[in-house]
Structure formats: structure tokens, C-alpha cells
Motif scaffolding. Structure first.
Motif, PDB file in Angstrom:
ATOM      1  N   ARG A   6     -11.290  48.797   4.082  1.00 40.33           N
ATOM      2  CA  ARG A   6     -11.026  49.991   3.285  1.00 40.33           C
ATOM      3  C   ARG A   6      -9.629  50.507   3.626  1.00 40.33           C
ATOM      4  O   ARG A   6      -9.295  50.687   4.797  1.00 40.33           O
ATOM      5  CB  ARG A   6     -12.086  51.041   3.590  1.00 40.33           C
ATOM      6  N   PRO A   7      -8.788  50.731   2.598  1.00 48.36           N
ATOM      7  CA  PRO A   7      -7.415  51.155   2.898  1.00 48.36           C
ATOM      8  C   PRO A   7      -7.379  52.518   3.590  1.00 48.36           C
ATOM      9  O   PRO A   7      -8.223  53.389   3.326  1.00 48.36           O
ATOM     10  CB  PRO A   7      -6.744  51.211   1.526  1.00 48.36           C
ATOM     11  N   LEU A   8      -6.426  52.683   4.455  1.00 46.25           N
ATOM     12  CA  LEU A   8      -6.274  53.923   5.205  1.00 46.25           C
ATOM     13  C   LEU A   8      -5.111  54.734   4.647  1.00 46.25           C
ATOM     14  O   LEU A   8      -4.124  54.177   4.164  1.00 46.25           O
ATOM     15  CB  LEU A   8      -6.013  53.626   6.681  1.00 46.25           C
ATOM     16  N   SER A   9      -5.232  56.034   4.717  1.00 38.29           N
ATOM     17  CA  SER A   9      -4.120  56.892   4.346  1.00 38.29           C
ATOM     18  C   SER A   9      -3.009  56.759   5.382  1.00 38.29           C
ATOM     19  O   SER A   9      -3.277  56.566   6.573  1.00 38.29           O
ATOM     20  CB  SER A   9      -4.581  58.354   4.266  1.00 38.29           C
ATOM     21  N   SER A  10      -1.777  56.848   4.926  1.00 40.65           N
ATOM     22  CA  SER A  10      -0.657  56.775   5.863  1.00 40.65           C
ATOM     23  C   SER A  10      -0.662  57.999   6.771  1.00 40.65           C
ATOM     24  O   SER A  10      -0.868  59.128   6.308  1.00 40.65           O
ATOM     25  CB  SER A  10       0.670  56.704   5.098  1.00 40.65           C
ATOM     26  N   ALA A  11      -0.452  57.756   8.036  1.00 38.23           N
ATOM     27  CA  ALA A  11      -0.420  58.857   8.996  1.00 38.23           C
ATOM     28  C   ALA A  11       1.033  59.255   9.272  1.00 38.23           C
ATOM     29  O   ALA A  11       1.908  58.391   9.366  1.00 38.23           O
ATOM     30  CB  ALA A  11      -1.083  58.431  10.300  1.00 38.23           C
ATOM     31  N   ASP A 182      -6.648  51.001  15.612  1.00 33.49           N
ATOM     32  CA  ASP A 182      -6.645  51.989  14.531  1.00 33.49           C
ATOM     33  C   ASP A 182      -6.305  53.380  15.062  1.00 33.49           C
ATOM     34  O   ASP A 182      -5.575  54.147  14.411  1.00 33.49           O
ATOM     35  CB  ASP A 182      -8.008  52.024  13.839  1.00 33.49           C
ATOM     36  N   HIS A 183      -6.828  53.731  16.241  1.00 31.48           N
ATOM     37  CA  HIS A 183      -6.508  55.032  16.839  1.00 31.48           C
ATOM     38  C   HIS A 183      -4.996  55.230  16.955  1.00 31.48           C
ATOM     39  O   HIS A 183      -4.493  56.336  16.737  1.00 31.48           O
ATOM     40  CB  HIS A 183      -7.112  55.130  18.246  1.00 31.48           C
ATOM     41  N   LEU A 184      -4.291  54.189  17.302  1.00 30.20           N
ATOM     42  CA  LEU A 184      -2.851  54.306  17.539  1.00 30.20           C
ATOM     43  C   LEU A 184      -2.076  54.484  16.243  1.00 30.20           C
ATOM     44  O   LEU A 184      -0.900  54.853  16.262  1.00 30.20           O
ATOM     45  CB  LEU A 184      -2.351  53.076  18.299  1.00 30.20           C
ATOM     46  N   HIS A 185      -2.739  54.238  15.121  1.00 29.02           N
ATOM     47  CA  HIS A 185      -2.110  54.405  13.807  1.00 29.02           C
ATOM     48  C   HIS A 185      -2.643  55.636  13.087  1.00 29.02           C
ATOM     49  O   HIS A 185      -2.465  55.772  11.872  1.00 29.02           O
ATOM     50  CB  HIS A 185      -2.335  53.147  12.965  1.00 29.02           C
ATOM     51  N   GLY A 186      -3.311  56.509  13.821  1.00 27.83           N
ATOM     52  CA  GLY A 186      -3.776  57.766  13.244  1.00 27.83           C
ATOM     53  C   GLY A 186      -5.062  57.662  12.457  1.00 27.83           C
ATOM     54  O   GLY A 186      -5.349  58.531  11.623  1.00 27.83           O
ATOM     55  N   LEU A 188      -9.399  57.099  12.334  1.00 25.90           N
ATOM     56  CA  LEU A 188     -10.682  57.191  13.003  1.00 25.90           C
ATOM     57  C   LEU A 188     -11.670  56.250  12.320  1.00 25.90           C
ATOM     58  O   LEU A 188     -11.495  55.897  11.153  1.00 25.90           O
ATOM     59  CB  LEU A 188     -11.217  58.621  12.945  1.00 25.90           C
ATOM     60  N   TYR A 189     -12.724  55.878  13.035  1.00 19.35           N
ATOM     61  CA  TYR A 189     -13.666  54.930  12.447  1.00 19.35           C
ATOM     62  C   TYR A 189     -14.300  55.463  11.176  1.00 19.35           C
ATOM     63  O   TYR A 189     -14.691  54.695  10.278  1.00 19.35           O
ATOM     64  CB  TYR A 189     -14.735  54.519  13.465  1.00 19.35           C
ATOM     65  N   LEU A 190     -14.402  56.793  11.031  1.00 18.86           N
ATOM     66  CA  LEU A 190     -14.986  57.361   9.822  1.00 18.86           C
ATOM     67  C   LEU A 190     -14.173  57.024   8.580  1.00 18.86           C
ATOM     68  O   LEU A 190     -14.708  57.010   7.468  1.00 18.86           O
ATOM     69  CB  LEU A 190     -15.124  58.876   9.965  1.00 18.86           C
ATOM     70  N   ASP A 191     -12.892  56.755   8.750  1.00 19.28           N
ATOM     71  CA  ASP A 191     -12.061  56.371   7.605  1.00 19.28           C
ATOM     72  C   ASP A 191     -12.501  55.044   7.011  1.00 19.28           C
ATOM     73  O   ASP A 191     -12.215  54.755   5.848  1.00 19.28           O
ATOM     74  CB  ASP A 191     -10.587  56.271   8.028  1.00 19.28           C
ATOM     75  N   ARG A 192     -13.170  54.217   7.809  1.00 22.40           N
ATOM     76  CA  ARG A 192     -13.624  52.898   7.356  1.00 22.40           C
ATOM     77  C   ARG A 192     -15.145  52.832   7.193  1.00 22.40           C
ATOM     78  O   ARG A 192     -15.679  51.809   6.802  1.00 22.40           O
ATOM     79  CB  ARG A 192     -13.195  51.825   8.360  1.00 22.40           C
ATOM     80  N   ALA A 193     -15.844  53.914   7.499  1.00 20.79           N
ATOM     81  CA  ALA A 193     -17.301  53.880   7.596  1.00 20.79           C
ATOM     82  C   ALA A 193     -17.979  54.032   6.238  1.00 20.79           C
ATOM     83  O   ALA A 193     -17.416  54.568   5.278  1.00 20.79           O
ATOM     84  CB  ALA A 193     -17.785  54.983   8.525  1.00 20.79           C
ATOM     85  N   GLU A 194     -19.228  53.551   6.178  1.00 24.80           N
ATOM     86  CA  GLU A 194     -20.130  53.876   5.077  1.00 24.80           C
ATOM     87  C   GLU A 194     -20.684  55.266   5.374  1.00 24.80           C
ATOM     88  O   GLU A 194     -21.527  55.442   6.252  1.00 24.80           O
ATOM     89  CB  GLU A 194     -21.266  52.854   4.994  1.00 24.80           C
TER      90      GLU A 194
END
Length: 225
Positions: A6-11, A182-186, A188-194
């Protein structure tokens, strides 16, 4: 169809300078207690941490790694990123020596992981296989959710002594490396979670702590990863 995370928002990048980071580290190392683990909502967890480029001298870096290791053990957890103790630096420590249920261990491909520290880590999928399991975070206390991640990854990072390292990880070890990077890129696991799988620890223990996620998927109504 090939799975893509799942794509992440830019931090946004951390606003702290190298001098700010040094002062923050010295402040943490100067207290006679383990640092608290910051929780979701703290801006440091949503910033792109500064790449490590010698902001700390060797002695200070090793002292920080030891404090992070002790903090991880005390939590307890299997990984800890520097932003989780308020330091926006691309550094994380990992170790998994927990004795877990054999059935769960087999299903999750959870093998012991010896302690190591990684600077400036980058991972890439090694193949197209994925795995979905409940996952928690020391910075989101009290909750877990199902996250689909790459089953195997190629991890490149820098060791504390400055040498380059490469590792091929699979199963739970790969999950830990992805989570901490992922933590180091801003992120959290919830960004990828169901999000429909989200459960407090008490409900997770009572209902969803099986080796797989099939029952949770059926009853909570989220798709397979």
C-alpha cells in the motif's frame, strides 16, 4: 496479479540539524533511566529521519545503540527505531529471541534473529510472495492489526563501524526489518494495515491469536493479502 505494498504518504524531513540531533542524543544519554518510547501523534514518528552521515562520534553512537537495545528489551519488543525514542536519525536495532508457540512460529516463519544495529537501511522485495499477520508496535500501545508485507526482502544497510552490509531475510525476520525501516521514513504499520482487522490486545489475545488470520478475516470482514 503482482502484489504491491500500500503506497505511503510522503513524510516531511526532520527539521532538526545535525547539532540539534547531537544535543538530543546527549540529553537522552545523560539521564539515569531508559528513555520513554514516544507514541503515535508525536511528530517525530511522522518525519523522514535524517540519514546517518557521522552526526555522532563512534563512542556516542555505540552508547546510543546500547541504550536502544536495553529499551527494546525492557518494552519488550523485537525492534526499535531511533525516532521511537524521539531521535530523528536513520538508526534501528533488531533482535528476536522470544520463545513462541511452535505452531505460530512455523506459520509465521519466525526464526531467532541475533541482535544487530542498522544505519540507513533500504529494503527491496526478493520475489513476489507476501505474508499477512497481526502486527503491533511499541509506539501504538495496546493495539494490533493485520499487515501484508513482502515475505522475503533484500536488506542493505550500514553497520555502526561504517561498513556496508547486505542480508536476505524471510518470514518474521523480513517483517521486522520492513517495520523498522518504515519507521525511519515516517511510516507506522497502520499505514499499511487492514484497518478492519484492528484489535486491542485483549481482543486479539482472546479471539485472533491463532497462527493464521483466516478466522479474523471471516469474522471482521477484511480481504486476504
Amino acid at each position: 496479479m503482482e502484489f504491491r505494498l500500500r503506497p505511503l504518504s510522503s513524510a516531511p524531513p526532520t527539521p532538526l540539524t545535525a547539532q540539534d540531533i547531537r544535543e538530543l542524543v546527549e540529553q537522552i544519554l545523560g539521564i539515569d533511566a531508559l528513555p520513554p518510547i514516544v507514541q503515535a501523534g508525536h511528530p517525530v514518528l511522522r518525519q523522514h529521519a535524517a540519514p546517518y552521515d557521522g552526526q555522532l562520534d563512534d563512542s556516542t553512537l555505540l552508547r546510543l545503540i546500547e541504550v536502544m537495545r536495553r529499551t527494546m528489551h525492557d518494552a519488550p519488543g523485537v525492534g526499535l527505531a531511533a525516532p521511537q525514542i524521539g531521535i530523528p536519525l536513520q538508526l534501528a536495532v533488531l533482535e528476536d529471541q522470544f520463545d513462541v508457540d511452535p505452531a505460530a512460529s512455523a506459520a509465521r516463519e519466525r526464526a531467532p534473529l541475533d541482535f544487530f544495529a542498522m544505519l540507513n537501511p533500504v529494503y527491496a522485495p526478493a520475489g513476489s510472495e507476501t505474508a499477512s499477520f497481526y502486527e503491533g508496535c511499541l509506539s501504538i500501545r495496546g493495539y494490533q492489526a493485520v499487515v501484508t508485507r513482502h515475505r522475503k526482502v533484500a536488506l542493505d544497510y550500514v553497520r555502526p563501524d561504517g561498513s556496508s552490509a547486505h542480508a536476505e531475510l524471510s518470514g518474521w525476520q523480513a517483517r521486522i526489518a520492513q517495520h523498522e525501516t518504515d519507521h525511519l521514513h515516517g511510516a507506522l504499520y497502520l499505514d499499511r494495515a487492514e484497518t478492519r482487522s484492528l484489535a486491542c490486545n485483549e481482543e486479539y489475545s482472546a479471539r485472533w491469536a491463532q497462527p493464521g488470520t483466516g478466522q479474523a478475516r471471516a469474522e471482521l470482514g477484511f480481504p486476504a493479502g
